[in-house]
Motif scaffolding. Structure first.
Motif, PDB file in Angstrom:
ATOM      1  N   ARG A   1       0.851  -1.183   0.000  1.00  0.00           N
ATOM      2  CA  ARG A   1       0.000   0.000   0.000  1.00  0.00           C
ATOM      3  C   ARG A   1       0.896   1.245   0.000  1.00  0.00           C
ATOM      4  O   ARG A   1       1.326   1.702   1.048  1.00  0.00           O
ATOM      5  CB  ARG A   1      -0.925   0.012   1.192  1.00  0.00           C
ATOM      6  CG  ARG A   1      -1.882   1.195   1.123  1.00  0.00           C
ATOM      7  CD  ARG A   1      -2.756   1.263   2.326  1.00  0.00           C
ATOM      8  NE  ARG A   1      -3.677   0.136   2.386  1.00  0.00           N
ATOM      9  CZ  ARG A   1      -4.678   0.087   3.248  1.00  0.00           C
ATOM     10  NH1 ARG A   1      -4.873   1.068   4.076  1.00  0.00           N
ATOM     11  NH2 ARG A   1      -5.469  -0.950   3.267  1.00  0.00           N
TER      12      ARG A   1
ATOM     13  N   LEU B   1      -7.196 -10.045   5.348  1.00  0.00           N
ATOM     14  CA  LEU B   1      -8.214 -10.009   4.301  1.00  0.00           C
ATOM     15  C   LEU B   1      -8.709  -8.585   4.071  1.00  0.00           C
ATOM     16  O   LEU B   1      -8.831  -8.121   2.931  1.00  0.00           O
ATOM     17  CB  LEU B   1      -9.385 -10.917   4.700  1.00  0.00           C
ATOM     18  CG  LEU B   1     -10.643 -10.845   3.827  1.00  0.00           C
ATOM     19  CD1 LEU B   1     -10.409 -11.569   2.509  1.00  0.00           C
ATOM     20  CD2 LEU B   1     -11.842 -11.449   4.543  1.00  0.00           C
ATOM     21  N   LEU B   2      -8.971  -7.864   5.157  1.00  0.00           N
ATOM     22  CA  LEU B   2      -9.474  -6.504   5.037  1.00  0.00           C
ATOM     23  C   LEU B   2      -8.443  -5.595   4.375  1.00  0.00           C
ATOM     24  O   LEU B   2      -8.780  -4.729   3.578  1.00  0.00           O
ATOM     25  CB  LEU B   2      -9.853  -5.954   6.422  1.00  0.00           C
ATOM     26  CG  LEU B   2     -11.071  -6.597   7.075  1.00  0.00           C
ATOM     27  CD1 LEU B   2     -11.249  -6.091   8.500  1.00  0.00           C
ATOM     28  CD2 LEU B   2     -12.329  -6.322   6.264  1.00  0.00           C
TER      29      LEU B   2
ATOM     30  N   VAL C   1      -6.153  -6.513   2.241  1.00  0.00           N
ATOM     31  CA  VAL C   1      -6.131  -6.867   0.820  1.00  0.00           C
ATOM     32  C   VAL C   1      -7.319  -6.232   0.094  1.00  0.00           C
ATOM     33  O   VAL C   1      -7.193  -5.701  -1.001  1.00  0.00           O
ATOM     34  CB  VAL C   1      -6.139  -8.397   0.642  1.00  0.00           C
ATOM     35  CG1 VAL C   1      -6.355  -8.767  -0.809  1.00  0.00           C
ATOM     36  CG2 VAL C   1      -4.838  -8.989   1.150  1.00  0.00           C
ATOM     37  N   LEU C   2      -8.492  -6.248   0.746  1.00  0.00           N
ATOM     38  CA  LEU C   2      -9.688  -5.658   0.142  1.00  0.00           C
ATOM     39  C   LEU C   2      -9.711  -4.139   0.304  1.00  0.00           C
ATOM     40  O   LEU C   2     -10.654  -3.488  -0.121  1.00  0.00           O
ATOM     41  CB  LEU C   2     -10.956  -6.240   0.792  1.00  0.00           C
ATOM     42  CG  LEU C   2     -11.219  -7.719   0.588  1.00  0.00           C
ATOM     43  CD1 LEU C   2     -12.446  -8.147   1.382  1.00  0.00           C
ATOM     44  CD2 LEU C   2     -11.417  -8.031  -0.883  1.00  0.00           C
ATOM     45  N   ARG C   3      -8.702  -3.614   0.965  1.00  0.00           N
ATOM     46  CA  ARG C   3      -8.626  -2.169   1.279  1.00  0.00           C
ATOM     47  C   ARG C   3      -9.821  -1.724   2.097  1.00  0.00           C
ATOM     48  O   ARG C   3     -10.373  -0.638   1.912  1.00  0.00           O
ATOM     49  CB  ARG C   3      -8.529  -1.349  -0.002  1.00  0.00           C
ATOM     50  CG  ARG C   3      -7.265  -1.639  -0.776  1.00  0.00           C
ATOM     51  CD  ARG C   3      -6.830  -0.438  -1.563  1.00  0.00           C
ATOM     52  NE  ARG C   3      -5.396  -0.505  -1.810  1.00  0.00           N
ATOM     53  CZ  ARG C   3      -4.634   0.551  -1.990  1.00  0.00           C
ATOM     54  NH1 ARG C   3      -5.145   1.746  -1.925  1.00  0.00           N
ATOM     55  NH2 ARG C   3      -3.356   0.417  -2.211  1.00  0.00           N
ATOM     56  N   LEU C   4     -10.274  -2.574   2.941  1.00  0.00           N
ATOM     57  CA  LEU C   4     -11.433  -2.253   3.770  1.00  0.00           C
ATOM     58  C   LEU C   4     -11.046  -1.942   5.214  1.00  0.00           C
ATOM     59  O   LEU C   4     -11.891  -1.555   6.008  1.00  0.00           O
ATOM     60  CB  LEU C   4     -12.416  -3.429   3.770  1.00  0.00           C
ATOM     61  CG  LEU C   4     -13.400  -3.492   2.602  1.00  0.00           C
ATOM     62  CD1 LEU C   4     -14.219  -4.767   2.680  1.00  0.00           C
ATOM     63  CD2 LEU C   4     -14.310  -2.284   2.598  1.00  0.00           C
ATOM     64  N   ASP C   5      -9.768  -2.142   5.569  1.00  0.00           N
ATOM     65  CA  ASP C   5      -9.398  -1.924   6.971  1.00  0.00           C
ATOM     66  C   ASP C   5      -9.547  -0.456   7.330  1.00  0.00           C
ATOM     67  O   ASP C   5      -9.280   0.430   6.523  1.00  0.00           O
ATOM     68  CB  ASP C   5      -7.970  -2.405   7.240  1.00  0.00           C
ATOM     69  CG  ASP C   5      -6.958  -1.645   6.418  1.00  0.00           C
ATOM     70  OD1 ASP C   5      -7.233  -1.429   5.226  1.00  0.00           O
ATOM     71  OD2 ASP C   5      -5.916  -1.253   6.962  1.00  0.00           O
TER      72      ASP C   5
ATOM     73  N   ALA D   1     -16.098  -2.474   7.333  1.00  0.00           N
ATOM     74  CA  ALA D   1     -15.299  -3.509   8.000  1.00  0.00           C
ATOM     75  C   ALA D   1     -15.635  -3.570   9.485  1.00  0.00           C
ATOM     76  O   ALA D   1     -15.794  -4.659  10.054  1.00  0.00           O
ATOM     77  CB  ALA D   1     -13.812  -3.210   7.811  1.00  0.00           C
TER      78      ALA D   1
END
Lengths: 404, 597
Positions: A96, B451-452, B454-458, B463
């Protein structure tokens, strides 16, 4: 001084002025662009959130940059900034490179070194901040070299800190003034001294202070820890702690969790001697009803550790411009004056007060530093922090020896 | 959607749809019905997928594989480092001690109360007194206990004051020992016991409603059995199977608790779960592999713990059989009454005083040891902290409301489907429902965080709501299922006969009639959400903080008055939720006598 040299000097000064003028104009234009870009951004400012006064200070500063520059600052309070370093490192390893979770962070020492070592900081930015020119980089060398690590414009100085010890004059007449005296005192007053559990930074600072006092040659801790025989150098420290621990609060089997907790324990009478990294903490706590008015501060005979703390921008910050605007505000005479005011926070400023335009020098001079605050002269010249690499090494060894 | 999943989901959550012919509605179910039929499947996926992925994402790095952190070769390295860690033996020992002891004590106390005081006014009073405790978040209670039991806490102050009055002053200075963060974890055990007893009592009472307990007891009493003995010998064997899952959930929770352990537990070393969390946060990222292995060990410990508990159940059942059928009639139960009554009173007193300590500290200006009450008071702490408190408070409220709303919709849809399709859930479905409560949070949240990321949800709202939903949903379902199934079917049938379509029946009949339990379920769900510490920490990624994460973070050392403000605010939200849940039906139905409870 001869005429020729005078002329040369004048010429040189003129040249510098001529050269500096466009540069300054350029800088102003850049800064205007940054201000423009920053408007409307939200800055996630991550920092240690364990002190109410600090939090209130940050909240007030956030209000000011919102009203002046339209930058919204969210203070993300953390227990220890190393958690944030770890998160940013995880973000980098996960690929990122933008929209990271942190825009600005309160940092120094080993955490800064770790960020720098791992390339977690963006490009240098302090030269872009108009207020950086006011910093007393000459009088305060720790603003340029942070725990032995060159700063190189990657973090902006925010405030100064020096270890001071606190005691209640109504209960204790003659507090110990060195680590060895402290050891004797603890033996005679079992259970009445404590230090926070490393890796809390107050706890680690206690270890470093003890180390500097106990090693034969204090200069050796300025070298990276890999360059010395760690076991041999630190042997006196562990011997000292082995002897001290049985006489600590709860026999050294439990430790306070933070510096502020020591203040509370001092007030309770659980312990007799506390310490803090903020020279004005005692005065502020007295004013705030947290300590009796008879508490005073002092430093050890051979001095105490001092350092500078900074703010830095991670490489993947989402609101880099906003972060710079906030960092610049934190360096403004207005913000620094409030920071040094013990009613507010009480940290010594990083600015060169004498060079500030009026009325700021008078205002700094007029500050009421509080009943229990030592002057800079009384505190003496701070001892240099050991090289950044010592922190982890000391903490790990402490954990192995006493953290089980 | 793969067919096997659908099959399992349909069979388990909605029950065995066995008597097909008896369900003529199934063949001509309207479209809405088919939509409804998809809900149990959707619920399970929403619910179990993150846990499955999270477990996977934790076990893989435990064996050294996590390319993002440079781990590309699988091996036993992390496990080796884990078992070499000098902190591990102490941490595991402490975990087992506090987990088993607190669960056993909570179970004994709650069973003892129900046995000794069955049908008495004391029982009703205890239930009423315990209900608010159910809503108090773990962290707030732990902080209150800290204020009560620490070396300079209220208890020590009380002893100092009391002994002073008696003319034999002790503890004029705070004692050098403290009753919190003790090396044996007794304070933590006590806190857990306090928090879990009301839950177990509620479960026992609910289970008692399902067996013919009064009749059984009457028969036993006429045969000459003492009241307590009668309950233990005839009622307990019938209800224990029904409270087995809740007991396992309590055991799993107690073996893996983090927030209470951080506040009340020792730190040299802490129990396993906080130790694993410490490793996750270590600046040295390679420690994350060790942390992952530790998280897996935590899962194994919980699994083994449940297995051991099950074994103990069996053993006790076998050993007790001669006693059960031996015909000993038992005494009047006076001793049992005194013991459980005393234990209960002590527990309630400790909880009440702890929570009062939160209020007092939040209003104190100067409160020095050994003063029993502050020497100076102020509203200033509230005043100064409200601005900073507002943001996490809104997050707490928003996430709690969203997770509760989603859980309610899913639960109601599942129950409606169950009712319309005429099926009943199986035991297996209950186990699935309990999964998030049985799997230790630290065992899958790390993988879920990966997982979050990777999904850019953190660090985003979805989330955070999702992570809370995992724990809110089971409680909402458990709270709502019984009242829903108990609704007299004839109301619905009458409305349908009058020509109302199903959705109209639902809105005009079912929902209004069940408004009270729906709101109570919502209040429970909200309280569960407010209390979440670890899920908020992992899914919020520091950007989204709640009153809980702030309070636990502050508890480490900030000014007691500020800690008290946060803990009090944290405790207030769920209590307000319950107050609303009770007030709304009372207000809405004030003109309808039949709808008053």
């Amino acid at each position: 001084m001869s005429v020729r040299t005078l002329i040369a000097a004048a010429l040189a000064a003129g040249l510098i002025a001529v050269a500096a003028a466009p540069a300054a104009a350029q800088g102003q234009r850049d800064w205007d662009d940054i201000l423009e870009e920053a408007r409307g951004q939200t800055v996630y400012f991550n920092g240690w959130g364990g002190s109410e006064r600090v939090n209130a200070y940050v909240a007030r500063a956030a209000d000011r940059v919102l009203e002046e520059h339209g930058v919204r600052v969210r203070h993300v309070r953390v227990g220890d900034i190393s958690e944030v370093v770890s998160r940013i490192l995880a973000e980098m390893t996960a690929g990122r490179t933008d929209s990271g979770s942190v825009d600005l962070m309160w940092i120094n020492g080993e955490n800064f070194a770790a960020m720098k070592r791992n390339g977690l900081l963006g490009p240098p930015f302090t030269h872009l901040l108009p207020n950086y020119a006011l910093v007393d980089t000459e009088g305060l060398p720790t603003t340029l070299v942070d725990f032995g690590e060159p700063v190189e414009g990657l973090e902006a100085p925010w405030g100064m800190a020096q270890l001071v010890f606190l005691y209640d004059t109504a209960r204790l007449e003659d507090p110990p003034r060195s680590m060895l005296e402290l050891q004797d005192w603890a033996r005679q007053n079992p259970g009445r001294f404590a230090y926070p559990q490393p890796p809390d930074f107050h706890g680690t600072t206690f270890l470093k202070q003890a180390l500097i006092e106990l090693v034969d040659d204090p200069d050796i801790v300025q070298y990276p820890v890999e360059a010395v025989d760690f076991d041999a150098v630190t042997a006196p420290l562990w011997a000292f702690l082995d002897a001290l621990h049985p006489h600590l609060w709860r026999g050294g089997r439990a430790f306070p969790q933070s510096g502020p907790q020591l203040i509370q324990m001092l007030d309770d009478g659980t312990i007799e001697i506390a310490f803090n990294f903020n020279p004005a903490e005692a005065s502020a706590a007295i004013a705030d009803g947290q300590l009796p008015p008879t508490v005073r501060t002092y430093v050890f005979e051979d001095g105490t550790i001092g350092n500078t703390h900074f703010v830095a921008i991670p490489f993947n910050a989402r609101s880099r411009a906003g972060a710079m605007v906030f960092a610049n505000f934190l360096l403004s005479p207005e913000a620094q004056l409030r920071k040094e005011d013990p009613q507010v926070w009480g940290d010594p400023t990083v600015l060169d007060v004498d060079r500030l335009p009026p009325p700021w020098p008078e205002r700094f001079a007029d500050l009421d530093r509080g009943i229990a605050t030592l002057t800079a002269a009384e505190r003496g010249r701070p001892l240099l922090e050991p090289h950044a690499s010592w922190m982890n090494a000391l903490e790990a060894e402490w954990q192995t020896r006493y953290g089980q | 959607m793969a067919d096997p999943i659908r099959a399992v989901a349909a069979e388990s959550l909605a029950g065995r749809a066995a008597p097909r012919p008896a369900d003529p509605a199934a063949s001509r179910r309207p479209r809405a019905g088919r939509l409804l039929a998809a809900v149990p499947v959707l619920t399970l996926v929403l619910f179990l997928a993150p846990i499955a992925v999270g477990l996977f994402g934790t076990w893989i790095p435990a064996f050294g594989y996590l390319p993002a952190l440079g781990g590309t070769e699988a091996g036993l390295g992390p496990w080796r480092t884990l078992f070499e860690s000098p902190s591990l033996p102490g941490a595991v020992q402490l975990t087992l001690l506090t987990g088993f002891l607190s669960t056993a004590l909570a179970l004994i106390l709650s069973l003892g109360l129900c046995a000794a005081w069955h049908g008495s006014r004391m029982m009703a009073a205890a239930r009423r007194a315990l209900a608010p405790l159910l809503a108090v978040p773990h962290a707030a209670l732990a902080i209150g206990l800290m204020f009560l039991l620490s070396g300079s806490g209220w208890l020590a102050r009380g002893v100092a004051a009391g002994s002073g009055v008696l003319g034999m002053p002790v503890w004029e200075r705070p004692p050098v020992f403290g009753m919190v963060q003790d090396p044996w974890g007794l304070a933590l055990t006590f806190g857990l016991m306090l928090k879990e007893t009301p839950f177990l009592m509620l479960m026992i009472v609910a289970a008692s409603g399902q067996v013919r307990i009064e009749r059984t007891l009457a028969v036993a009493r006429t045969a000459g059995y003492g009241p307590v003995t009668a309950w233990v010998k005839t009622v307990l064997p019938q209800i224990y199977p029904q409270i087995r899952l809740p007991v396992y959930a309590v055991l799993a929770y107690s073996l893996s608790v983090v927030d209470m352990a951080l506040i009340l537990g020792p730190s040299t070393p802490p129990p396993l779960a906080p130790l694993v969390l410490r490793w996750f946060n270590d600046p040295d990222l390679t420690m994350r592999f060790v942390a992952a292995a530790g998280a897996c060990l935590q899962l194994l410990i919980v699994a083994a713990g449940i297995a051991i508990w099950y074994g103990a159940e069996r053993l006790i059942a076998r050993v007790a059989r001669p006693w059960l059928s031996g015909g000993h009639r038992g005494g009047s139960g006076r001793v049992a009454r005194a013991a459980t009554g005393g234990g209960m009173a002590l527990a309630l007193l400790a909880a009440a005083v702890s929570l009062a300590a939160l209020a007092v500290w939040s209003l104190a200006y100067r409160w020095r040891y050994p003063d029993l009450v502050p020497s100076a008071w102020t509203l200033g702490t509230w005043d100064r902290n409200l601005p900073a408190l507002a943001w996490p408070a809104w997050t707490t409220l928003g996430v709690g409301a969203a997770a509760t709303a989603i859980a309610l919709v899913l639960t109601i849809a599942c129950l409606e489907y169950e009712q319309r399709a005429g099926v009943r859930p199986t035991t297996r479905a209950l186990w699935l429902l309990y999964t998030p409560l049985l799997v230790p949070q630290i065992g899958f949240l790390f993988g879920m965080q990966v997982l979050l990321v990777v999904l850019r949800l953190d660090g985003t709202w979805p989330a955070l709501v999702w992570s809370h939903l995992l724990f809110v949903l089971p409680y909402v379902f458990l709270a709502l299922a019984e009242p829903w199934r108990a609704l007299d079917e004839r109301y619905v049938r009458t409305a349908a006969c009058l020509g109302a379509p199903p959705w109209r029946v639902f809105w005009r009949i079912t929902l209004p009639m069940l408004l009270r339990p729906v709101l109570i379920a919502a209040a429970i769900g909200f309280a569960v959400s407010v209390a979440q510490y670890l899920p908020t920490l992992f899914a919020g990624a520091g950007r989204l903080t709640t009153l809980t994460t702030e309070a636990v973070g502050l508890a480490g050392g900030a000014d007691r008055r500020v800690i008290a403000v946060y803990a009090f605010a944290q405790m207030s939200l769920p209590l307000i939720g319950f107050a609303v849940a009770l007030a709304v039906p009372a207000l809405l139905f004030r003109h309808r006598r039949g709808m008053r409870a």
